[in-house]
Scaffold this active site. Sequence first.
Site, PDB file in Angstrom:
ATOM      1  CB  CYS A  80      -0.875  -0.009   0.858  1.00  0.00           C
ATOM      2  SG  CYS A  80      -2.279   1.391   0.877  1.00  0.00           S
ATOM      3  CG  HIS A 104      -3.675  -3.290   2.505  1.00  0.00           C
ATOM      4  ND1 HIS A 104      -3.128  -3.461   3.457  1.00  0.00           N
ATOM      5  CD2 HIS A 104      -4.675  -2.845   2.012  1.00  0.00           C
ATOM      6  CE1 HIS A 104      -2.711  -2.123   3.320  1.00  0.00           C
ATOM      7  NE2 HIS A 104      -4.139  -1.075   2.704  1.00  0.00           N
ATOM      8  CD  GLU A 153      -1.974  -5.976   4.979  1.00  0.00           C
ATOM      9  OE1 GLU A 153      -2.172  -4.858   5.057  1.00  0.00           O
ATOM     10  OE2 GLU A 153      -1.205  -7.104   3.632  1.00  0.00           O
TER      11      GLU A 153
END
Length: 193
Positions: A77, A175, A177
């Site tokens: 990001c 993202h 994650e």
Amino acid sequence: MKIVIINYGAGNIQSIMFAIERLGFTAVLSNDWKEIKAADKVIFPGVGEASSAMKMLIDSGLDVLIPTLKQPVLGICLGMQLMCNKSEEGNTAGLEIFDVNVVKFTSKVKVPQMGWNQIYNLRSDLFKGIAEKEYMYLVHSFYAPNCADAIATTNYEVEYASALKKNNFYGTQFHPEKSGDVGEQILGNFLKL
């Protein structure tokens, strides 16, 4: 394997640590030069505003260290955006790893782009086993236009680079994650590079 997440005060660190743990690894949070240089893999997260995040990098000297790293480095990001030449956000000079300038979405679309969007034109081992047009989670108001370093594309008002690669440096606008099983597979692929 030693995995270091760069800790400079502008990272979404907990969710990355949990994702790495789910993959069976442990990550260390650090802003220590020696520890970062000794890592097998480095993750450079970022949440927030570009100019204040860059100031934190400069204050810790990490702006000098990061471009010299030789192991695989993944910017996520804002981390990816700070690896570009510059950003329109706060008129911020970047680390000049990726040869592209970060620009703002126009007022024609809802900003920030928030939620799930597709990635396609995948071209890197980062996306090994990942199908075209998988959905990833994104939250951002600025983007890197398509360029020579692009290894994935997303469309939101325009087609832009949702992932970048140059030498040992990788970046994702999305993202991984927070992108479910597919995002975790991308993180796992990074750890195997």
